[in-house]
Design a protein around this motif. Structure first.
Motif, short mmCIF file in Angstrom:
data_model
loop_
_atom_site.label_atom_id
_atom_site.label_comp_id
_atom_site.label_asym_id
_atom_site.label_seq_id
_atom_site.Cartn_x
_atom_site.Cartn_y
_atom_site.Cartn_z
N GLY A 105 0.82 -1.21 0.00
CA GLY A 105 0.00 0.00 0.00
C GLY A 105 0.85 1.26 0.00
N THR A 106 2.00 1.20 -0.66
CA THR A 106 2.97 2.29 -0.68
C THR A 106 2.93 3.01 -2.01
N ASP A 107 2.86 4.32 -1.99
CA ASP A 107 2.87 5.09 -3.23
C ASP A 107 4.24 4.99 -3.90
N TYR A 108 4.24 5.12 -5.23
CA TYR A 108 5.43 4.82 -6.03
C TYR A 108 5.47 5.78 -7.22
N ALA A 109 6.69 6.22 -7.59
CA ALA A 109 6.86 7.06 -8.78
C ALA A 109 8.15 6.67 -9.47
N ASP A 110 8.13 6.67 -10.81
CA ASP A 110 9.35 6.33 -11.56
C ASP A 110 9.50 7.24 -12.77
N LEU A 111 10.50 6.92 -13.62
CA LEU A 111 10.82 7.72 -14.79
C LEU A 111 10.63 6.97 -16.10
N THR A 112 9.90 5.88 -16.08
CA THR A 112 9.85 5.02 -17.26
C THR A 112 9.16 5.69 -18.45
N GLY A 113 9.68 5.36 -19.64
CA GLY A 113 9.00 5.67 -20.88
C GLY A 113 8.74 4.40 -21.66
N GLU A 114 8.73 3.27 -20.94
CA GLU A 114 8.61 1.95 -21.57
C GLU A 114 7.15 1.49 -21.49
N THR A 115 6.42 1.69 -22.58
CA THR A 115 4.99 1.41 -22.60
C THR A 115 4.67 -0.04 -22.24
N PRO A 116 5.37 -1.05 -22.76
CA PRO A 116 5.04 -2.43 -22.37
C PRO A 116 5.23 -2.69 -20.88
N PHE A 117 6.21 -2.04 -20.26
CA PHE A 117 6.38 -2.18 -18.81
C PHE A 117 5.17 -1.63 -18.08
N ILE A 118 4.68 -0.47 -18.50
CA ILE A 118 3.51 0.11 -17.86
C ILE A 118 2.30 -0.80 -18.05
N ARG A 119 2.15 -1.35 -19.27
CA ARG A 119 1.02 -2.25 -19.52
C ARG A 119 1.10 -3.49 -18.62
N GLU A 120 2.29 -4.03 -18.44
CA GLU A 120 2.44 -5.20 -17.57
C GLU A 120 2.18 -4.83 -16.12
N SER A 121 2.62 -3.66 -15.72
CA SER A 121 2.35 -3.17 -14.37
C SER A 121 0.85 -3.07 -14.12
N ILE A 122 0.13 -2.55 -15.11
CA ILE A 122 -1.33 -2.45 -15.00
C ILE A 122 -1.96 -3.83 -14.87
N ASP A 123 -1.58 -4.72 -15.78
CA ASP A 123 -2.20 -6.04 -15.83
C ASP A 123 -1.94 -6.85 -14.56
N LEU A 124 -0.75 -6.71 -14.00
CA LEU A 124 -0.38 -7.53 -12.84
C LEU A 124 -0.74 -6.91 -11.50
N TYR A 125 -0.69 -5.57 -11.41
CA TYR A 125 -0.73 -4.97 -10.07
C TYR A 125 -1.75 -3.85 -9.88
N HIS A 126 -2.48 -3.47 -10.91
CA HIS A 126 -3.44 -2.37 -10.74
C HIS A 126 -4.47 -2.69 -9.66
N LYS A 127 -5.08 -3.85 -9.74
CA LYS A 127 -6.14 -4.19 -8.77
C LYS A 127 -5.58 -4.31 -7.36
N GLU A 128 -4.44 -4.97 -7.21
CA GLU A 128 -3.85 -5.13 -5.87
C GLU A 128 -3.49 -3.78 -5.28
N ALA A 129 -2.89 -2.91 -6.10
CA ALA A 129 -2.54 -1.58 -5.61
C ALA A 129 -3.78 -0.80 -5.21
#
Length: 417
Positions: A105-129
């Protein structure tokens, strides 16, 4: 305001990298009484970074953590309200920390410009977050805060004026002085390598709505090119005589902005079309320069995502900037950018947002933007949105950042044309 159940307000992970050091310097100046810790793989290197900072940072704790050892990231995330990370390429190193923050339950910020990484982050962790109350906010540097926040500021201005919704909206880089970081190059190489061997990654890069909350709910507005070649007057009368070509970071930026619209329940508008380009000036060679820029970027995007695995990597590694490298302090200070975002609303009104910063966009300016995102997440809770999960800068903290910009050397203004 601090949370008694967490030891730190902000932990900076990757503090020994080039942009990590710059972010640490900014937090040491702008962090005030924030409880900050530095994290990375080497305690000796972390100590050297801390010793290079001012007196205010000498009491900052040091935390050894490594993306290859998830237990260290779990411990790190559990101790702080916010984690900011500069450790890329994110496709290779990023997901374990996203996982740790979503679980804690910790807020997080990064510098990514890697769209597939963001998509995978959404698919795997959006609901849990979302379930655990965490805000996972990607792309908090020059990619993609100027894009995301100029459009958000236009939306707020247009809504206040009761002037309808946003329709055709164009981001134009008017001036830019700075280099491309070794970390950005490493991320781009990792992204192209993944796309050249994985058709699903390539499909994600080609879909303008690949980061949407609901792909089926997105309007079909026709082709939205990532490499446009246009006369400025076709964007806005104020750009008459100017030629524009492709902006290299348009692909990730445009998808971030479209995700913001979806996260905000398409409040920008259902006919919101968005593109990005770079001004090539108005001289007699400008149209040729714009055409060449567009052709080169289109070729790199098209060929690189299909055949990158066939290129001689040892040669690329020799000629391209190394991760962790960067320009001199003088070059960083002399850098700058100015962008203008134009929109026409559903009622026919026209608006422009202008955003600028002094400092190399990929280094000094980015460290300021990331630092302010970290402080906004930690201290501006009343100004943040109610959204949780994998978010964008605008959807998570648009109002907070607009309030912070004037005091951090960031200029953002909107005007009706």
């Amino acid at each position: 305001m601090t949370a008694p159940d967490r030891e730190f307000d902000v932990v900076l992970y990757g503090a020994t990298g080039f942009v990590g050091k710059l972010t640490a310097q900014y937090l040491a100046t702008a962090g005030g009484q924030a409880r900050i810790a530095l994290a990375g793989r080497s305690s000796q290197k972390l100590l050297a970074v801390r010793e290079s900072l001012g007196a205010a940072a000498q009491s900052w704790p040091l935390i050894e953590a490594d993306s290859s050892k998830p237990s260290t990231l779990n411990d790190l995330a559990a101790r702080t309200r916010v984690v900011v990370t500069t450790v890329g390429p994110y496709l290779k190193h990023g997901l374990p920390l996203v996982s740790a923050c979503a679980a804690a339950g910790t807020d997080y910020a990064d510098l990514t410009g890697e769209t597939p990484f963001i998509r995978e982050s959404i698919d795997l962790y959006h609901k849990e977050a979302a379930d655990n109350g965490a805000r996972i906010v990607h792309s908090c540097g020059f990619d993609s805060v100027p894009s995301d926040l100029t459009v958000y500021a236009l939306h707020r201005r247009v809504s206040a004026d009761d002037a309808g919704e946003l329709t055709d909206t164009d981001f134009v880089v008017r001036s830019f002085a700075g280099g491309v970081s070794g970390g950005t190059i490493a991320s781009m190489l990792e992204l192209m390598n993944s796309a050249s061997t994985d058709p699903e990654v390539r499909r994600q890069l080609e879909d303008p709505y690949t980061l949407s909350t609901d792909r089926g709910a997105e309007p079909e507005l026709g082709h939205q090119s990532d490499t446009p070649w246009r006369r400025g007057r076709d964007i806005a009368p104020e750009l008459n005589g100017v030629w524009t070509g492709a902006f290299p970071m348009a692909a990730p930026n445009t998808r971030t902005v479209r995700r913001s619209n979806a996260l905000l329940d398409w409040s920008y508008g259902r006919r919101f079309r968005y593109s990005e380009q770079m001004s090539m000036g108005s001289s007699f060679v400008a149209p040729v320069a714009a055409a060449l820029d567009t052709a080169v970027n289109a070729a790199m995007l098209g060929l690189g995502t299909r055949y990158f695995d066939k290129l001689p990597r040892p040669l690329l590694d020799r000629v391209l900037p190394k991760s962790g490298s960067g320009p001199s302090e003088k070059a960083r200070e002399n850098g700058h950018y100015r962008v203008e975002t134009y929109t026409t609303t559903s009622t026919g009104a026209r608006y422009r947002a202008t955003m600028s910063q002094q400092g190399d966009p990929g280094y000094k300016a980015t460290s300021v933007l990331l630092g302010e995102c970290a402080l906004a997440l930690a201290f501006d809770r009343d100004e943040l949105s109610d959204l949780r999960g994998v978010l964008t800068p605008a959807a998570a903290m648009g109002d907070a950042l607009l309030a912070r910009f004037p005091h951090s050397g960031v200029t953002l203004q909107t005007e009706r044309l």
